[in-house]
Design an enzyme around this catalytic site. Sequence first.
Site, PDB file in Angstrom:
ATOM      1  N   GLU A 309       0.662  -0.938   0.095  1.00 15.64           N
ATOM      2  CA  GLU A 309      -0.259  -0.030  -0.407  1.00 15.64           C
ATOM      3  C   GLU A 309       0.758   1.431   0.068  1.00 15.64           C
ATOM      4  OE1 GLU A 309      -3.587  -1.118   2.192  1.00 15.64           O
ATOM      5  OE2 GLU A 309      -3.221  -0.833   3.104  1.00 15.64           O
ATOM      6  N   ASP A 383      -8.195  -9.541   3.653  1.00 20.44           N
ATOM      7  CA  ASP A 383      -8.124  -8.775   4.622  1.00 20.44           C
ATOM      8  C   ASP A 383      -9.147  -8.414   5.445  1.00 20.44           C
ATOM      9  OD1 ASP A 383      -6.932  -6.350   5.704  1.00 20.44           O
ATOM     10  OD2 ASP A 383      -7.267  -4.867   4.176  1.00 20.44           O
ATOM     11  N   GLU A 411     -13.321  -2.979  10.932  1.00 16.72           N
ATOM     12  CA  GLU A 411     -13.354  -2.448  10.373  1.00 16.72           C
ATOM     13  C   GLU A 411     -14.137  -2.977   8.759  1.00 16.72           C
ATOM     14  OE1 GLU A 411      -9.592  -1.804   6.805  1.00 16.72           O
ATOM     15  OE2 GLU A 411      -9.504  -2.342   8.031  1.00 16.72           O
TER      16      GLU A 411
END
Length: 720
Positions: A309, A383, A411
């Site tokens: 990332e 993820d 998340e």
Amino acid sequence: MAMLFRLLACLLLATPIGAAAHDVEDGYQLWLRYRSATPQLGARIASTARCLVTAGTPSLQLQAAVAELRLGVQGLSGQRLPVARELCAGALVLATPEAMPALRALKLPLQALGSEGYLLRSLRWRGKAVTLIAANTDTGLLYGGFAWLRAAQSGADLQALNQQSAPRVALRVLNHWDNLDRSVERGYAGSSIWDWWALPDMRSARYVDYARANASLGINGTVLNNVNAKAESLTAPWLAKAAALAEVFRPYGIRVYLSARFSAPMEIGGLKSADPLDPAVRRWWRAKADEIYQRIPDFGGFLVKANSEGQPGPQDYGRSHAEGANMLAEALAPHGGRVMWRAFVYSPEVGADRAQQAYDEFKPLDGRFASNVIVQVKNGPIDFQPREPFHPLFGSMPKTAMALEVQLTKEYLGFASHLVYLGPLFEEVLKADTLQQGPGSTVARVIAGGGPAALPGAMAGVANIGSDRNWTGSHFDQANWYAFGRMAWDPDLSPAAVAREWAGQTFGSAPAALDEIVSIMLASREAAVDYMTPLGLHHLMGTGHHYGPAPWVDDLERADWNPTYFHRASRLGIGFDRTPGGSNAVAQYAPPLARQFAQVRDTPENLLLWFHHLPWQHRMASGRSLWHELVLRYDRGAEKVTEFRRRWEALRPHVDAQRHADVAAALVVQEREARWWRDACVAYFQSVNGLPLPEGTRPPEHPLAHYKGLRFPFAPGHGG
């Protein structure tokens, strides 16, 4: 240390004990409330804790254990617990063989306890009935003291204790994704708990309570800053702040770690390169490690996110992850420090299957990492999704120490407002058998050092803790912090047992109410999977902020950032083909599992669309079509949350008013958002396949365009 002792004194003297303080609860005390459910329980505790006996020079850890036991006994029984040098009838005795040589005559099985384990035993000693809390170290006594308090609150027979426990996983570490400006990436409980601006001079008593809570679970490490690290965190002013926190945490057996930015030698060191094979870069890191250990003698080490990332890393110089990690390991090794090197990577080029990339990069490096490097792997290959198969790297790197990384901050599971107990998710991955070293090669065994190399591993949890008064943004999210710590200590603990421990200590409810709370908790994760990503679907969440459903998104810069990349829905079918006829990601698993996952009939239905692209009319085990089953699962998940809300309302007489109202309000939000998830996903997939809804099914509340038009530019927790 003067500040620390003042804080410990405040813990004993200022914590409210009287009945008036019990009228309103706000969640601050977590599972350490120490409030007796009945007078009978209080009397039993008082009779088995009449005095507290220790021996030797009290260490910081022993002082913390004594303070906690005195606090707990007073809260649970209403009686003060005096500290004595001589035995009394009903004594609590805290002892190590070194401090109390007479302990050796009892021939207790202490050797098996290691440096952190403990033993609780009721016995007669020197003519008196006592409770022995024994360990090889004072850190073990600290954990044993918390275990006794847990047993006391759980209603155990304190006159017939016979327990012993030692951690199965060496490092049990929270990862805080906290930034230096006090924002928290994927944080849903307020700003950072660390008041960086006020540190190092001003040390909140909240830091002591944080340490107490972690020690009660056996958590022995904390990474203070975000994996998307700033180089400034390694400069002298910020190291002084970290050192101040380390001083507060030390009595509780907690080591401080820091996320390190790989390019720090350039950004704060003035070098022109961060190449891990450059001698000047290696010297810089060695000097930096020396500087850190001068300030923090028990510093744990570095957590590193590299070449992922956009983060810098060794691949920027044509070097491998092993070469980058080993450079840092070399700098830490003289001090006993470790490098936790994250395997969450994906290459700049979009490959055939995002799920394969970490395995492809790391598997060839097995055996090339230094002995003080731990490769930290997420529970699944994408993820932190509501459900994923276990990551294929587990069991595939037998010559490398491994860590399991799970996410406590939700998340992808409704942030802090959705009641989703993660114990079943943790169990699902911990008990998954990789079969890489034969049957029984579970993920739990891998991280416990059960492979051929027997290297100690770790379990890391991305923290859900913030500045909110209740710590985690909602009361039930405290259970995920609790479950992480308890199951990292002992991966064989069942989610049901852990949920009951937590609920009993947190709500202190009558048995029937406790049964109901635990039942809701145990059903909550499966309900969330159903209303979000049933049958193996994954990554359907909104762009960037990951709030709410957005399965239609297909215009992002990278193909593998788009939900359409993962579900691949078309008029003909849905799902990601990872069989040999597709990406062949199944080949990354042990051959028996690869064969199982490659066959539709053998793949568990809860992972069906993870591994297979199937026609909408595919016949499921229920006899229903895939389309019918998918809609049913969405309906079932949303209806389950409505049921949770009603069941919680019925618990009103058994839960204090403030916390009952807080949870009830959150369940209203969750019920609305579960229906939003159901309606938006059903509307989108129906727009793709053109099929009618199953007979009797409620149509979505709004047209698809309504859901596509929703925007959330200020959703919490976004960004680094």
